[in-house]
Design a protein around this motif. Sequence first.
Motif: not given
Length: 364
Positions: A139-165
């Motif tokens: 019921t709390d979810t239904k009564k909460t005002p606003g639209k449903y949406f998705v948001a980015l919370g974190a991102v990481s990147c691990f490098f393995q090999r270089q990419i040439e020009p």
Amino acid sequence: MAGALAVGAVVAGLSTHPIFREIAARYLGQGAFGKIWKLAALALALVNLKNIPGFWHLRVLRGIIYQIYFQPTVQLPKHLFAPMITSSYNTLYDCDYNIHKSNSTYFADLDVARAHYVGCLVRTGLARLNRGDEEGLSTDTKKTPGKYFVALGAVSCFFQRQIEPLQSFEVYTRILTWDRKWIYIISHIVRKGAIKPDSYVLQPWKKSKKSKKSNAGKDEPEEDLTKHIFATSVARYVFKKGRLTINPEIVLERSRLTPRRPEGVGFPPRAEAASNGATPVVVGTPAENGTLSSPENVATEVSSKLDSVADMTNRAENADDWTWDDMEKERLRGLVLASHFDKLNDSHNELRAGEVLGQYGDYF
């Protein structure tokens, strides 16, 4: 890169030679050299097209809009963990002083890849929720005002090999796992054309690029795909309604991407007993900050839960069917890796005040 610089040097050198200037003026007119430099500037802009101001927004919005409104086919539950491929290339502008792709530019290409994938993944689920399909929600979810949406919370990147020009590459993006709060997306940046998919689920008109010879060798050992990887990224997204967090599985269910839920099975974190009557195992229990408990505890919990799932007797007779147990095994397998990524939240506590080494401006 050397070839482009060499051609530029040759054109610049010839432009100062009287004979070349006379020939160019005869065939191209008196303003020939102005036209040549304009064409050169246009060619440079086209080579670096994706780096033009505002073009990143077009790339991301195109991915979202196409997947939500124009994607003709839909994803099935058995393809929930299948990757989506996006392709791009390393522009001259993307290169750093080491003459290969700069680490900061990976994230812009990953944004585009995830825009396509997440748009395709949740287009049906978020649309149904925003149209009022809230059956089973609190019921709390239904009564909460606003639209449903998705948001980015974190991102990481691990490098393995270089990419040439000017080197082309592909980004393989898929779901890794999810818990009660986050859905984790993993992306692999790989050499373009190095991996040959068996089929294209959303584009059935595309044929596999695998050779018949490779398909014939069924007993051959699997290829080590890691040798094609340039970098790997893990990101996590959260579904919200206003300030309220929505369990990712609610959205996946409404996107029709999960198999039929067995009776008595709730949303993550789950507490389910094995068929032999063992003590229920709770997997993916968040800590107070809403994230997973320690990686060691999660690994132990997941191991026990996988054994529990393996013992269940409600598996379909047809081995080709994608069942709830199949989905849960894959989710739990990815949850071990996600728990380590999630522990990086603790790095916020490493901020130090007091003595510092200095303070410097960006330009001066």
